[in-house]
Scaffold this motif. Structure first.
Motif, mmCIF file in Angstrom:
data_model
loop_
_atom_site.group_PDB
_atom_site.id
_atom_site.type_symbol
_atom_site.label_atom_id
_atom_site.label_comp_id
_atom_site.label_asym_id
_atom_site.label_seq_id
_atom_site.Cartn_x
_atom_site.Cartn_y
_atom_site.Cartn_z
ATOM 1 N N THR A 158 0.139 17.410 1.243
ATOM 2 C CA THR A 158 -0.284 17.209 2.649
ATOM 3 C C THR A 158 0.355 15.996 3.218
ATOM 4 O O THR A 158 0.132 14.754 2.610
ATOM 5 N N LEU A 159 1.087 16.099 4.401
ATOM 6 C CA LEU A 159 1.823 14.945 5.034
ATOM 7 C C LEU A 159 1.094 14.597 6.273
ATOM 8 O O LEU A 159 0.601 15.295 7.145
ATOM 9 N N VAL A 160 0.733 13.313 6.393
ATOM 10 C CA VAL A 160 -0.043 12.639 7.423
ATOM 11 C C VAL A 160 1.097 11.613 7.995
ATOM 12 O O VAL A 160 1.316 10.614 7.362
ATOM 13 N N GLN A 161 1.646 11.793 9.142
ATOM 14 C CA GLN A 161 2.482 11.081 9.948
ATOM 15 C C GLN A 161 1.811 10.038 10.741
ATOM 16 O O GLN A 161 1.411 9.997 11.829
ATOM 17 N N ASP A 162 1.499 8.852 9.868
ATOM 18 C CA ASP A 162 0.666 7.633 10.507
ATOM 19 C C ASP A 162 0.976 6.358 9.476
ATOM 20 O O ASP A 162 1.712 6.683 8.773
ATOM 21 N N LYS A 163 0.599 5.275 9.792
ATOM 22 C CA LYS A 163 0.694 4.095 9.295
ATOM 23 C C LYS A 163 -0.564 3.876 8.595
ATOM 24 O O LYS A 163 -1.701 3.881 9.284
ATOM 25 N N ALA A 164 -0.747 3.438 7.112
ATOM 26 C CA ALA A 164 -1.995 3.091 6.483
ATOM 27 C C ALA A 164 -2.161 1.561 7.061
ATOM 28 O O ALA A 164 -1.284 0.805 7.113
ATOM 29 N N THR A 165 -3.409 1.582 7.326
ATOM 30 C CA THR A 165 -3.772 0.109 7.686
ATOM 31 C C THR A 165 -4.713 -0.745 6.826
ATOM 32 O O THR A 165 -4.838 -1.988 6.807
ATOM 33 N N GLY A 166 -5.318 -0.076 6.049
ATOM 34 C CA GLY A 166 -6.392 -0.646 5.048
ATOM 35 C C GLY A 166 -6.572 0.252 3.668
ATOM 36 O O GLY A 166 -6.682 1.433 4.205
ATOM 37 N N ILE A 167 -7.103 -0.421 2.658
ATOM 38 C CA ILE A 167 -7.397 0.382 1.626
ATOM 39 C C ILE A 167 -8.713 -0.140 1.217
ATOM 40 O O ILE A 167 -8.906 -1.373 0.969
ATOM 41 N N ASP A 168 -9.936 0.646 1.129
ATOM 42 C CA ASP A 168 -11.248 0.323 0.464
ATOM 43 C C ASP A 168 -11.358 0.751 -1.020
ATOM 44 O O ASP A 168 -11.697 1.972 -1.033
ATOM 45 N N ALA A 169 -10.942 -0.072 -1.719
ATOM 46 C CA ALA A 169 -11.046 0.168 -3.095
ATOM 47 C C ALA A 169 -12.478 0.580 -3.829
ATOM 48 O O ALA A 169 -12.472 1.708 -4.559
ATOM 49 N N ASP A 170 -13.228 -0.010 -3.170
ATOM 50 C CA ASP A 170 -14.783 0.446 -3.486
ATOM 51 C C ASP A 170 -15.137 1.835 -2.870
ATOM 52 O O ASP A 170 -15.876 2.470 -3.794
ATOM 53 N N ALA A 171 -15.137 1.804 -1.481
ATOM 54 C CA ALA A 171 -15.275 3.094 -1.082
ATOM 55 C C ALA A 171 -14.214 4.255 -1.291
ATOM 56 O O ALA A 171 -14.600 5.479 -1.073
ATOM 57 N N LYS A 172 -13.047 3.765 -2.053
ATOM 58 C CA LYS A 172 -12.293 4.771 -2.291
ATOM 59 C C LYS A 172 -11.696 5.639 -0.896
ATOM 60 O O LYS A 172 -11.534 7.012 -0.895
ATOM 61 N N THR A 173 -11.170 4.964 -0.125
ATOM 62 C CA THR A 173 -10.623 5.689 1.279
ATOM 63 C C THR A 173 -9.603 4.627 1.678
ATOM 64 O O THR A 173 -9.551 3.372 1.382
ATOM 65 N N VAL A 174 -8.664 5.351 2.574
ATOM 66 C CA VAL A 174 -7.439 4.649 3.188
ATOM 67 C C VAL A 174 -7.713 4.901 4.625
ATOM 68 O O VAL A 174 -8.063 5.966 5.088
ATOM 69 N N THR A 175 -7.748 3.808 5.426
ATOM 70 C CA THR A 175 -7.715 4.193 7.040
ATOM 71 C C THR A 175 -6.197 3.900 7.434
ATOM 72 O O THR A 175 -5.582 3.185 6.948
ATOM 73 N N THR A 176 -6.168 4.635 8.432
ATOM 74 C CA THR A 176 -4.757 4.661 9.385
ATOM 75 C C THR A 176 -4.828 4.328 10.618
ATOM 76 O O THR A 176 -5.806 4.252 11.286
ATOM 77 N N GLN A 177 -3.803 3.852 11.269
ATOM 78 C CA GLN A 177 -3.684 3.314 12.570
ATOM 79 C C GLN A 177 -4.170 4.366 13.635
ATOM 80 O O GLN A 177 -4.747 4.022 14.434
ATOM 81 N N GLY A 178 -4.006 5.427 13.021
ATOM 82 C CA GLY A 178 -4.394 6.923 14.035
ATOM 83 C C GLY A 178 -5.714 6.987 14.082
ATOM 84 O O GLY A 178 -6.172 8.068 14.875
ATOM 85 N N GLY A 179 -6.395 6.135 13.317
ATOM 86 C CA GLY A 179 -8.006 6.466 13.103
ATOM 87 C C GLY A 179 -8.608 7.139 11.956
ATOM 88 O O GLY A 179 -9.538 7.553 11.787
ATOM 89 N N GLU A 180 -7.486 7.775 11.167
ATOM 90 C CA GLU A 180 -8.284 8.510 10.074
ATOM 91 C C GLU A 180 -8.704 7.899 8.985
ATOM 92 O O GLU A 180 -8.401 6.749 8.547
ATOM 93 N N THR A 181 -9.598 8.315 8.213
ATOM 94 C CA THR A 181 -10.116 7.763 6.760
ATOM 95 C C THR A 181 -9.952 9.007 6.002
ATOM 96 O O THR A 181 -10.494 9.902 6.230
ATOM 97 N N ILE A 182 -9.184 8.551 4.813
ATOM 98 C CA ILE A 182 -8.872 9.614 3.780
ATOM 99 C C ILE A 182 -9.289 9.143 2.460
ATOM 100 O O ILE A 182 -8.995 7.962 2.051
ATOM 101 N N ALA A 183 -9.890 10.024 1.917
ATOM 102 C CA ALA A 183 -10.624 9.426 0.627
ATOM 103 C C ALA A 183 -9.646 9.902 -0.529
ATOM 104 O O ALA A 183 -8.793 10.992 -0.423
ATOM 105 N N PHE A 184 -9.904 9.137 -1.604
ATOM 106 C CA PHE A 184 -9.062 9.341 -2.925
ATOM 107 C C PHE A 184 -9.872 8.904 -4.335
ATOM 108 O O PHE A 184 -10.699 8.334 -4.062
ATOM 109 N N ASP A 185 -9.263 9.742 -5.184
ATOM 110 C CA ASP A 185 -9.679 9.317 -6.594
ATOM 111 C C ASP A 185 -8.836 8.054 -7.081
ATOM 112 O O ASP A 185 -9.403 7.110 -7.722
ATOM 113 N N ARG A 186 -7.613 8.256 -6.744
ATOM 114 C CA ARG A 186 -6.614 7.096 -6.851
ATOM 115 C C ARG A 186 -5.653 6.897 -5.903
ATOM 116 O O ARG A 186 -5.270 7.859 -5.258
ATOM 117 N N CYS A 187 -5.455 5.795 -5.608
ATOM 118 C CA CYS A 187 -4.392 5.369 -4.306
ATOM 119 C C CYS A 187 -2.993 4.976 -5.010
ATOM 120 O O CYS A 187 -3.003 4.009 -5.947
#
Ligand code: FAD
Length: 400
Positions: A71-100
């Motif tokens: 899955t391709l997301v054309q956006d820029k990652a702005t933060g990683i929350d290692a506790d919540a296991k999510t990445v946030t993007t400039q476009g306002g998305e929050t994407i969950a992961f098991d591993r980043c």
């Protein structure tokens, strides 16, 4: 459920990891976040600067990754929350992961050179991220009059592509020799020695009069005051420890550090991201892997070839850890080709074994090495051919 991975960056490091996770585990969910629709390789960009290649040959569409079920997301990652296991993007998305997986490449330490900045780079290009900077430097060389001075400033270690500045100097010299033979290249270096130095100097002697009074290239090492401390784009002056020099074309390759997102995510120590060199998991933030130029993977150099090899180790490591398994102990490899003149290529290559006791990547004895100094023209011609086939093969392995 199948494990999920978020990969930040679609360059050699990120794209290889994404593709190989899917190869190793076809049900894994993999998302790549990358702001650019097209990636432009730095590898072979020196041939564009020298006028031997069109920039379109460096461009690969990110959309090709979709063929692997990524899955391709054309956006820029702005933060990683290692506790919540999510990445946030400039476009306002929050994407969950098991591993980043984080592979954002390098950023420039503009503050290390007084007067240099992203704006100054529009006048004095770095061309150390390929794209408009590459074509700008090429256009400036084309516009320069015969008899002009090209200044190239080479950065201190560690930096992206240790032989890269010297290949660039060679290919600029090759262009000037044919079209503007009265011109000179002044190299201001923050180091006293550099990668494949003997082979580059041999090429410079063979083709560009290096070591004679008529040399097209003058190299000023750190010991002679080569370290650049400031620039003035308005006057085209470059100040080094040795003094102030005026150029007609100025290529400033600034000191470097890990990509901004790695800093924002707290992955950086002393400018770069320390990792477990077997799995590329961060030693600072658990569950997050860093590879490619941003990582500390010594004694591997920061190269596309290294990033590609590390991507496979990171894919296997992240997958094993996500599934609660013991990660494999990898071997890695790097091959870096350089072009020193017409039909004149040479290389350095090594295989690295991971030593988990010392967390070290150690060159395997008897593997790899540097092209011999006494190789004849046929061997140099073949290595040029190998360089070009390496380029096609690595593009296919990473993004194909
Ligand atoms: P990058 O290639 O920089 O890719 C990082 C990607 O991450 C980029 O696409 C970027 O847009 C993206 N990104 C950054 N931040 C974010 C964010 N916040 N969110 C989402 N995406 C983000 N290597 C070789 O092996 N052989 C060569 O011959 C060679 N020649 C070179 C010549 C030159 C002139 C230069 C400058 C380099 C050369 N290299 C070569 C080195 C090679 O280009 C790099 O080592 C390689 O690109 C590193 O890959 P990477 O994936 O770590 O980073």
């Amino acid at each position: 459920a199948a494990p999920s991975f978020v990969v930040i960056g679609g360059g050699p490091g990120g794209a290889t990891t994404a593709k190989y996770i899917r190869r190793f585990a076809p049900d894994a969910r993999v998302t790549v976040i990358e702001p650019n629709a097209t990636y432009t390789t730095c590898f072979m960009s020196n041939e564009v600067i020298g006028g031997d290649r069109d920039i379109s040959t460096l461009q690969v569409p990110m959309s090709a990754m979709r063929a692997h079920g990524i899955t391709l997301v054309q956006d820029k990652a702005t933060g990683i929350d290692a506790d919540a296991k999510t990445v946030t993007t400039q476009g306002g998305e929050t994407i969950a992961f098991d591993r980043c997986i984080v592979a954002p490449g390098v950023d420039f330490r503009y503050d290390a050179i007084e007067g240099y900045s992203a704006e100054a780079a529009e006048v004095m290009p770095h061309a150390w991220k390929a794209g408009p900077q590459t074509t700008l430097l090429r256009a400036q060389l084309e516009a320069m009059e015969d008899g002009g001075t090209v200044i190239v400033s080479a950065p201190p270690n560690p930096f992206r592509c240790p032989p890269g500045p010297y290949e660039r100097i060679s290919l600029i010299a090759n262009y000037l020799k044919q079209h503007k033979p009265k011109s000179k290249i002044l190299v201001l270096d923050a180091k006293d020695k550099f990668s494949k130095q003997g082979l580059f100097e041999q090429a410079w002697e063979t083709f560009y009069g290096y070591g004679t009074e008529n040399s097209m290239i003058e190299w000023v090492p750190k010991a002679d005051g080569g370290t650049v401390t400031g620039v003035n784009p308005a006057t085209m002056e470059v100040t080094a420890v040795a003094g102030t020099f005026k150029g007609d074309v100025v290529n400033i390759i600034p000191p470097q550090t890990a990509g901004a997102i790695a800093h924002a995510a707290g992955l950086v120590e002393d400018g770069w991201c320390p990792v477990n060199k077997g799995t590329f998991e961060s030693l600072v933030v658990e569950g997050v892997h860093v590879l490619g130029d941003s990582s500390v993977a010594a004694s591997m150099p920061k190269s596309g070839s290294s990033a590609n090899s590390q991507g496979k180790a990171a894919a296997a490591g992240a997958l094993a850890l996500a599934m609660g398994q013991e990660p494999p102990v990898p071997h890695l490899a790097n091959a870096c080709y350089s072009i020193g003149g017409p039909d004149h290529g040479f290389s350095v290559a090594a295989v690295y074994a991971y030593d988990d006791f010392e967390n070290a990547l150690k060159p395997v004895e008897g593997s790899g090495g540097v092209s011999p100094m006494d190789a004849g023209p046929e061997s140099r011609r073949r290595e040029m051919f190998y360089a070009h086939s390496w380029f096609e093969n690595i593009k296919a392995d990473i993004w194909g």
